[in-house]
Write a protein that holds these residues in place. Structure first.
Motif, mmCIF file in Angstrom:
data_model
loop_
_atom_site.group_PDB
_atom_site.id
_atom_site.type_symbol
_atom_site.label_atom_id
_atom_site.label_comp_id
_atom_site.label_asym_id
_atom_site.label_seq_id
_atom_site.Cartn_x
_atom_site.Cartn_y
_atom_site.Cartn_z
ATOM 1 N N GLY A 32 0.840 -1.213 0.000
ATOM 2 C CA GLY A 32 0.000 0.000 0.000
ATOM 3 C C GLY A 32 0.863 1.247 0.000
ATOM 4 N N LYS A 33 1.949 1.202 0.760
ATOM 5 C CA LYS A 33 2.869 2.352 0.837
ATOM 6 C C LYS A 33 3.536 2.584 -0.525
ATOM 7 N N ARG A 34 3.930 1.473 -1.179
ATOM 8 C CA ARG A 34 4.561 1.623 -2.503
ATOM 9 C C ARG A 34 3.577 2.266 -3.493
ATOM 10 N N LEU A 39 1.325 7.480 -6.042
ATOM 11 C CA LEU A 39 0.178 8.386 -6.215
ATOM 12 C C LEU A 39 0.345 9.675 -5.411
ATOM 13 N N GLU A 40 1.418 9.742 -4.619
ATOM 14 C CA GLU A 40 1.714 10.889 -3.747
ATOM 15 C C GLU A 40 0.574 11.156 -2.774
ATOM 16 N N ASP A 130 -0.482 -2.735 -8.897
ATOM 17 C CA ASP A 130 0.270 -1.547 -9.314
ATOM 18 C C ASP A 130 -0.749 -0.438 -9.566
ATOM 19 N N VAL A 131 -0.258 0.766 -9.837
ATOM 20 C CA VAL A 131 -1.174 1.863 -10.159
ATOM 21 C C VAL A 131 -0.690 2.588 -11.406
ATOM 22 N N GLU A 132 -1.661 3.080 -12.178
ATOM 23 C CA GLU A 132 -1.319 4.004 -13.257
ATOM 24 C C GLU A 132 -1.139 5.357 -12.600
ATOM 25 N N ARG A 137 -4.885 7.308 -12.228
ATOM 26 C CA ARG A 137 -4.720 6.778 -10.871
ATOM 27 C C ARG A 137 -5.404 5.413 -10.698
ATOM 28 N N LEU A 138 -5.516 4.655 -11.791
ATOM 29 C CA LEU A 138 -6.240 3.382 -11.703
ATOM 30 C C LEU A 138 -5.401 2.296 -11.035
#
Ligand code: FAD
Length: 335
Positions: A32-34, A39-40, A130-132, A137-138
């Protein structure tokens, strides 16, 4: 895509039994932190139970910037209705863009109930997250699909929060840091016992079940054992080391040992301190489930067995000679 700018941050559910956290919560806080860093935003933890303030403190040591603590007598034991109500209250107030749960029996039950009521999408049993980056921000939640033959990456574009359950052992927890600072937010939550249909009368631990995901030492055997009988030899080594017995799918499919011992793509993903792979060739479907173990020792008579590529130490030889010798040595050192 709709405007989701009101939803920010990553929230991780910290599962526990009587105040003792399951490792998967800390592992998901690490992941979650990564995601939050990309996403800042902040990573937050959700702790639900009764007299579980110490878990909220512990969540900070594992990386949570903020912890939402819902503490009430009616929340002492896990029950779907009060836990899902408490979770939804926090989700409505905090509006996280991502919520993560362990893919345990409880995590699956709770996440499913919440996703249905909110409503939002839920990707179950993910093995990659992972996130875009901004602006989409997906959450990219990946899991095996089509009888485990392909990996599917699932996006939730039309609802918030984006939710996923993730298997234990897949992600790495951050090192515990008691000096880390964070905020604990108490959430006021009222529920009448009479509103809750399910009553917990007693809790009986099933002693016959092993818990591969939480084990620190696993002694796993494969087809090289040749039958069910040699698993007793592995159990002796596991007992001497204070560990549990694991297995490859070949051994499980042959009926030598129960499926609850299976490590790999269609079994458990494990991350113990020590993993013995004994008479296991090292097929990719096995290694995906154990390659993140801290220390891997492989025993195989074939020097070219692929298991030696993921092992830290390899012993080439006959397992029927090597395993009893190691057990003997461990016992003699313990006195
Ligand atoms: P083998 O590949 O037959 O290896 C046995 C090894 O024992 C050999 O390397 C041999 O050299 C060694 N050996 C034999 N005798 C001795 C001896 N006396 N001393 C020392 N070494 C000896 N597999 C899993 O494990 N987990 C999974 O979750 C999983 N999921 C799968 C999902 C799918 C969709 C598919 C297609 C396959 C899956 N498999 C899984 C199966 C996987 O592909 C392999 O077939 C399986 O892992 C092989 O098991 P094994 O290593 O025990 O057997």
């Amino acid at each position: 895509m709709p405007d989701w700018s009101a939803y920010r941050g990553v929230l991780v559910y910290i599962e526990h039994r009587e105040g003792i956290a399951k490792k998967v919560g800390w592992q998901l806080l690490g992941q979650g932190k990564r995601l939050a860093d990309k996403l800042e935003v902040e990573v937050m933890a959700l702790v639900i139970g009764h007299n579980v303030g110490q878990l909220a403190e512990e969540a900070i040591t594992y990386g949570a910037d903020r912890v939402f603590l819902v503490d009430a007598p009616e929340l002492k034991d896990y029950r779907t209705y009060p836990y899902s109500r408490a979770s939804m209250k926090v989700i409505h107030e905090v509006k996280p863009e991502i919520v993560l749960f362990g893919a345990t029996a409880t995590g699956r039950d709770l996440a499913g109930a919440i996703a249905t009521h909110l409503p939002t999408g839920l990707t179950a049993d993910t093995t990659e997250l992972d996130v875009e980056p901004h602006p989409s921000r997906l959450l990219q939640a990946s899991r095996p699909a089509f009888s485990e033959k392909m990996m599917a990456t699932i996006l939730c574009k039309q609802y918030r929060p984006q939710m996923a359950t993730a298997r234990a052992g897949v992600f790495e927890a951050l090192p515990k840091d008691p000096s880390r600072k964070g905020e604990i937010v108490q959430i006021d939550f009222q529920i009448q016992e009479s509103e809750i249909a399910a009553k917990v009368l007693d809790f009986i631990q099933d002693q016959s079940k092993i818990n591969l995901e939480e084990a620190e030492i696993i002694v796993a055997g494969g087809r090289g054992l040749g039958g069910p009988e040699p698993f007793k030899m592995l159990q002796e080594l596991a007992d001497a080391l204070g560990g549990v017995v694991g297995a490859s799918r070949a051994a499980v499919d042959a009926g030598w040992i129960k499926h609850e011992h299976q490590v790999g793509q269609t079994g458990y993903t494990v991350r113990p301190k020590l993993y013995f792979a004994i008479g296991i060739s090292g097929a990719v479907q096995h290694t995906v489930g154990m390659q993140n173990s801290d220390l891997i020792i492989a025993i195989n008579r074939d020097p070219d067995a692929p298991i030696f590529k993921v092992a830290h130490y390899g012993i080439v030889g006959d397992l029927f000679q090597i395993v009893p010798a190691i057990t003997e040595e461990v016992r003699s050192r313990k006195g």
